[in-house]
Structure formats: C-alpha cells, structure tokens
Design an enzyme around this catalytic site. Structure first.
Site, mmCIF file in Angstrom:
data_model
loop_
_atom_site.group_PDB
_atom_site.id
_atom_site.type_symbol
_atom_site.label_atom_id
_atom_site.label_comp_id
_atom_site.label_asym_id
_atom_site.label_seq_id
_atom_site.Cartn_x
_atom_site.Cartn_y
_atom_site.Cartn_z
ATOM 1 N N CYS A 163 -0.033 3.863 2.615
ATOM 2 C CA CYS A 163 0.417 3.424 3.935
ATOM 3 C C CYS A 163 1.865 3.831 4.172
ATOM 4 O O CYS A 163 2.232 4.301 5.251
ATOM 5 C CB CYS A 163 0.300 1.904 4.076
ATOM 6 S SG CYS A 163 -1.385 1.265 3.966
ATOM 7 N N CYS B 48 0.836 -1.218 0.000
ATOM 8 C CA CYS B 48 0.000 0.000 0.000
ATOM 9 C C CYS B 48 0.868 1.264 0.000
ATOM 10 O O CYS B 48 1.515 1.586 1.011
ATOM 11 C CB CYS B 48 -0.920 -0.032 1.209
ATOM 12 S SG CYS B 48 -1.828 1.495 1.517
#
Length: 288
Positions: free
Chosen positions: A36, A33
């Site tokens: 993230c 991600c």
C-alpha cells in the site's frame, strides 16, 4: 492533487455523490501494508498529472472495516473506480506505474466526453455544422477517442460530406485493428460505414431518377441509380423495394449489384428492425 481521506462520515458525499460528476478512485489501504505504501506515491503522481479526470480517495480499512466489507475488499491495496455511485472496475495489488496508466486509460472517460455530449445534442437538433465544430474541439483533446470519431462520421454524413466520412471510418477501422479495448462498438462502426458507402453513391435529382426508374421495360441501371439516391437520403424502405426489383429482374446485373447493395442497406439499419427482417425474407424468396 492531494488524495481525500474518506470515512463513514464523508464516504457518500465524496465517493457516491462525487462520482456522479467525476470518477472517483478509492484506494483501500492499511498503515501496516508495505505494498500500500509503495502504491500510494504512484497514485498521487498520476492523480496530479490527470487532474480533473478523476478524484483520488483513500480509505483506511483498519479504521473503516465495515466500508471495506461492504465493498468486498479481501486483499489490499485494493483500488475501486466509482462512476455514478457504482464500482465499474478495480484492481488488487501494487501495480507498476505502466500498468496503472493502462488501467486508468481503459476506464476513465475521455477528456473530450463533454464536447461529444454537446455535439450529439446539436446533431439531435439538426445542427450538424455546430456539432462538427464541437467535434473539432474534442479532437484536439483526444484525437483517437472512438466516440469523437463515430459522432464525427454522423455529422459529416448529415452535411453530405461522404468522402470525409469515409476517411474517418477508415481511421476508426485502423484503430480497431490496433486496439484490444473490449468496448469498441463494431456494430456501430459497421452501420456508419454502410451509411457512408450509400451516401457516396448519391447523385441526381430524385424526381428525375424516379421517372427513369419507373420506365418500361424495366431499366436496372436507372433503378439502381434511384435506389442509391433514396438510400443516401435515408429512405431505406423505398430503396430496398427498388433494389429487390433489380434482383427479381436480372440477378446478374452489375455483378449482382442489386443484392449486394441490399446487404449494405441492411448494414445501415438496426439488425432487429422490421424492415430488415421483411426484406431479408423477400430477398431469400427472390433468390430461390
């Protein structure tokens, strides 16, 4: 401060039990991600800056899908703040640093909270001077914390420092106008403001004031002085009885001061109290 990696093995200890003493922000993420990875260094920086205010934990949703599912994670990054083992707030997505700061400011307990708790305990034990000393310390940590200021008004009123209490109420009102925080307790502020108004009206010896108030023919000014002194001492029931007598005798006295002071006493009491209900009925009957 380094984030703690949490798994099934230590989740309960770090997050559920740990959040009983310090809030825990769990960053649900995954290695693939990109948002993230963008969010992580900002969280690390804020956790270091606010060390002691919260614990930062990270949970890899790829490794721990059951925990992610248990807490309803549908998109990542997803950050959930735990207090006393419960999720109290959360956000999804890589927020910019300013938005993250706003989020943390809105959900984290004030650094002054332990001192306020100690001050409230001292107030309960009738040590208003000791409580005020604790609140002086708390004010150096967070001068605009609502709980610090509300408790400070309580302590000042207990010390018969009505003018100082008024000043703190004014500060609270100014902060309330500028703030959009939903947790501001307007009812608590209104109650303390009313108590400060009533305390400012105190004066004279209660026995002497009672004698003057009992004179005949009825002396509205003497009854008002006695009612104000009773309210300042916390004897709201007898104060309301004296004020009601003024309303029944001379509604126009002091530009309707009897009724207006009754309303202030109502503000100082819990709105659902039997005393307020009873005297609201009595006042309504007197005005008809």
């Amino acid at each position: 401060m380094t984030a703690i990696n949490v798994t099934r093995a230590n989740f309960d200890e770090v997050v559920l039990h740990g959040s009983a003493t310090c809030p825990v922000l769990v960053d649900f993420w995954a290695p693939w991600c990109a948002p993230c990875r963008a969010l992580a260094p900002i969280l690390d920086r804020l956790a270091a800056e606010l060390a002691g205010r919260f614990t930062l934990a990270r949970l890899n949703t790829e490794d721990e899908p059951e925990l992610a599912a248990r807490y309803g994670v549908r998109g990542i990054p997803n950050c959930k703040l735990f207090i006393d083992g419960q999720v109290v707030d959360e956000f999804t997505g890589a927020l910019p640093e300013a938005a993250l700061r706003d989020f943390l400011a809105s959900v984290l307990p004030s650094p002054a909270a332990p001192l306020v708790t100690a001050a409230k305990a001292l107030l309960a034990g009738k040590d208003a001077a000791g409580a005020l000393a604790k609140l002086d310390q708390a004010r150096t940590l967070d001068a605009e914390d609502e709980d610090v200021l509300l408790t400070r008004v309580e302590a000042l009123l207990a010390l018969n420092r009505a003018a100082d209490a008024h000043a703190v109420v004014a500060q609270l009102e100014a902060l309330t106008k500028l703030s959009t925080r939903p947790e501001r307790d307007e009812q608590a502020l209104a109650k303390l403001k009313a108590r400060a108004v009533l305390a400012a009206d105190a004066g004279g010896d209660l026995v002497m004031l009672a004698q003057k108030a009992a004179s005949t023919p009825l002396d509205c000014a003497a009854k008002l002085a006695y009612a104000r002194a009773l309210a300042a001492s916390g004897d709201y029931e007898r104060s309301l009885a004296e004020l009601l007598a003024i309303v029944r005798t001379d509604r126009a006295f002091g530009d309707d001061i009897g009724r207006r002071t009754m309303l202030t006493v109502f503000e100082a009491l819990p709105p659902d109290s039997d005393l307020v209900r009873r005297y609201r009925r009595e006042l309504a009957a007197a005005l008809n």
